[in-house]
Design a protein around this motif. Sequence first.
Motif, PDB file in Angstrom:
ATOM      1  N   ALA A   1      81.731  91.524  31.107  1.00  0.00           N
ATOM      2  CA  ALA A   1      82.974  91.958  30.458  1.00  0.00           C
ATOM      3  C   ALA A   1      82.884  93.417  30.042  1.00  0.00           C
ATOM      4  O   ALA A   1      83.857  94.182  30.197  1.00  0.00           O
ATOM      5  CB  ALA A   1      83.260  91.079  29.243  1.00  0.00           C
TER       6      ALA A   1
ATOM      7  N   ILE B   1      77.655  86.971  30.632  1.00  0.00           N
ATOM      8  CA  ILE B   1      79.118  87.039  30.666  1.00  0.00           C
ATOM      9  C   ILE B   1      79.609  88.238  29.861  1.00  0.00           C
ATOM     10  O   ILE B   1      80.510  88.971  30.279  1.00  0.00           O
ATOM     11  CB  ILE B   1      79.726  85.736  30.120  1.00  0.00           C
TER      12      ILE B   1
ATOM     13  N   VAL C   1      82.774  79.535  24.864  1.00  0.00           N
ATOM     14  CA  VAL C   1      83.664  80.567  25.410  1.00  0.00           C
ATOM     15  C   VAL C   1      85.097  80.333  24.938  1.00  0.00           C
ATOM     16  O   VAL C   1      85.778  81.273  24.482  1.00  0.00           O
ATOM     17  CB  VAL C   1      83.588  80.578  26.948  1.00  0.00           C
TER      18      VAL C   1
ATOM     19  N   LEU D   1      75.403  83.297  28.592  1.00  0.00           N
ATOM     20  CA  LEU D   1      76.526  83.811  27.808  1.00  0.00           C
ATOM     21  C   LEU D   1      76.418  85.322  27.635  1.00  0.00           C
ATOM     22  O   LEU D   1      77.421  86.048  27.709  1.00  0.00           O
ATOM     23  CB  LEU D   1      76.564  83.141  26.437  1.00  0.00           C
TER      24      LEU D   1
END
Length: 244
Positions: free
Chosen positions: A174, A170, A19, A167
């Motif tokens: 977003a 995530i 990240v 991931l």
Amino acid sequence: MTGMFPAMNAPRADVGWIVRTTINVVRRRAIGLLMIGLPTIWLPSLLAALLPPELAPLRYATGMPALVFFGGASLLAYREITGGERVGGLRALGVGLRRFVTLFLIAMVSGFMAVVGLALLVVPGLFVLAAFMAATTAAVAEDKGSAAAMDRAWLLSRGSRGRLAGLMGIALVAYVLMLVFALLAAAIVSLIGLMDTVLPVDQLVMAPIINMALFSMTTVGATAAYVNLRTLKEGEIDLAEAFA
């Protein structure tokens, strides 16, 4: 049973490193990513928005140039992360164009497998996407064909697919946040009496910006995951070999 222990003890992806690296690379190479994204994401999005209703099916074809972005941005990010020779936006764009067929095959096969997995049960589909996350980077960084790149990604992701799926979660969050922001902006515009401008602004400005931001983060993130997994499992990358 003993054969299970090596896999259980294998090094796993460092999500925090991935990240942080993704954010840093996107920040440092924003101009290069923009140069790749304008003709492959922005322009096709603009053309799709301007197509008349009778040509609406052609909008699916306007997504094809994004594969060039994935290839070019992957190489740009790979060089940046590993400290190799920097690649400019135009050169990266050329690499993406040359590897288009390979990138198309990777997207088609992995996408089909993911859709089947998602149709049967959501979790298998996410794990398929995670397993082949690094395939595009493997194709451009190691000059591999589609089958070899997918096999490479499959082996590198072994033992880390759960973390890679996280991931992807995530990235999904977003994306949702960006959509919410766009909807709020549209609502504010409508409240002040400019509703007629909402649709054109959304199609010609907001949608391409959201797509470019999302594709930049996910492509650089997949490349960071590739570098992290390869370094953990094989040691430091030999730049002389990688950039010969």
